[in-house]
Write a protein that holds these residues in place. Sequence first.
Motif, PDB file in Angstrom:
ATOM      1  N   LEU A   1      33.149  37.997  43.448  1.00 25.65           N
ATOM      2  CA  LEU A   1      33.346  37.335  44.738  1.00 25.65           C
ATOM      3  C   LEU A   1      33.887  38.342  45.747  1.00 25.65           C
ATOM      4  O   LEU A   1      34.789  39.102  45.403  1.00 25.65           O
ATOM      5  CB  LEU A   1      34.303  36.150  44.589  1.00 25.65           C
TER       6      LEU A   1
ATOM      7  N   HIS B   1      42.072  46.298  41.372  1.00 24.25           N
ATOM      8  CA  HIS B   1      42.808  45.378  40.482  1.00 24.25           C
ATOM      9  C   HIS B   1      43.188  46.121  39.206  1.00 24.25           C
ATOM     10  O   HIS B   1      42.309  46.544  38.449  1.00 24.25           O
ATOM     11  CB  HIS B   1      41.937  44.165  40.132  1.00 24.25           C
TER      12      HIS B   1
ATOM     13  N   THR C   1      39.187  32.921  45.094  1.00 25.79           N
ATOM     14  CA  THR C   1      38.732  33.841  44.051  1.00 25.79           C
ATOM     15  C   THR C   1      39.733  33.836  42.897  1.00 25.79           C
ATOM     16  O   THR C   1      40.616  32.974  42.835  1.00 25.79           O
ATOM     17  CB  THR C   1      38.523  35.253  44.646  1.00 25.79           C
TER      18      THR C   1
HETATM   19  C1  NCD Z   1      38.752  39.753  41.787  1.00 28.38           C
HETATM   20  C2  NCD Z   1      39.607  39.614  40.520  1.00 28.38           C
HETATM   21  O1  NCD Z   1      39.043  39.438  39.442  1.00 28.38           O
HETATM   22  O2  NCD Z   1      40.840  39.714  40.616  1.00 28.38           O
HETATM   23  N1  NCD Z   1      37.437  39.260  41.508  1.00 28.38           N
HETATM   24  C3  NCD Z   1      36.308  39.554  42.203  1.00 28.38           C
HETATM   25  O3  NCD Z   1      35.269  38.971  41.904  1.00 28.38           O
HETATM   26  N2  NCD Z   1      36.294  40.460  43.157  1.00 28.38           N
HETATM   27  C4  NCD Z   1      39.409  39.044  42.917  1.00 28.38           C
HETATM   28  C5  NCD Z   1      38.813  39.379  44.267  1.00 28.38           C
HETATM   29  O4  NCD Z   1      39.008  40.483  44.803  1.00 28.38           O
HETATM   30  O5  NCD Z   1      38.117  38.514  44.821  1.00 28.38           O
END
Ligand code: NCD
Length: 346
Positions: free
Chosen positions: A220, A16, A107
């Motif tokens: 998540l 991300h 999520t």
């Molecule tokens: C991710 C996000 O913040 O974009 N969060 C996470 O807990 N992994 C989204 C995701 O991949 O589930």
Amino acid sequence: MADTLTLDRPDDWHLHLRDGDRLADTVAASSRVFGRAIVMPNLRPPVATVDAAVAYRERILQVRPSGSRFEPLMTLYLTPGTSPAEIRKAIAHPDVHAVKLYPAGATTNADAGVTDLAACADVFEAMAKGGLPLLIHGESIAPGDDVFDREGIFVRDTLAPLVERFPTLRVVLEHITTQDAVRFVESAPAHVAATITAHHLLYDRNEIFRGGVRPHMYCLPVLKRAQHREALVAAATGGNPKFFLGTDSAPHAQRDKESACGCAGVYTAHAAVEFYAEAFDEVGALDRLEGFASHHGPDFYGLPRNTDRIRLRRVSQPVPATLPLGDTELVPLRGGESVAWVVEQD
Ligand code: NCD
Ligand code: ZN
């Protein structure tokens, strides 16, 4: 035990980067070590078209540190409105490498995701035909499903039938957290693979509650009990090419995590390969890190492996308590503590 380790340059197959004034910080962190990254499309609004993905890629390249060859590999966010024509456009486009399926609401920024997979059949047919991988956030979304059981329920009730119904669809089950997911991927055909994060290899769910509630360990799918972590470590270090590195590094402002309703996401990009080295070292499997981090991913995606190398040294490094994130700050994994490895820069 050797104190240095040289690897073909790794890639991050689940990342991300966010957008706007946060992008320069996230891109700098990931481009420090990774050659390429599969960039998640869960912006607001979601990156749901090829044109939006191309524009997002341009914004990433604009903030790439000078001299870096870091390559963002773009993905499309599957919505109920995604058309087979858009999929065919993605297949023909050299910069789009996958489509991401978020069960609606599962999520962060998943509200625009899908509730009815059967309605996406023509999209999945087009993807299977063109060889475009479907990346799946594998958690059930029924309100009554226990948060610790959602991955197992999804694998059993949704993923298994999907893989059966579309037998040539290339699938990556993202950031797996359970023995159930490991077993499913191991027994599925070769074109079904999985990414594993560093934090799910290093921690189990007790870490969320160690001495009090720790919002920076909440992500998540949520961390699971120790037996699942052990299954993930065995999968990652076992040499099976179906398992490869995907950090799921997910930056959120400190204030959004330390809140009465804190966001999901753990930030690891500041020391990602170093964390993976710790996890592999713990079980004496450093010789398997290169396959997991640098080879299995490009082989699955049909891309060339990186040709340059990185060098890691086993030296304890302090991790800053906070790091900049645009006009705010985040708390990185191990913030204020240390990590046992460092990537040496020439
Ligand atoms: C991710 C996000 O913040 O974009 N969060 C996470 O807990 N992994 C989204 C995701 O991949 O589930
Ligand atoms: Zn993610």
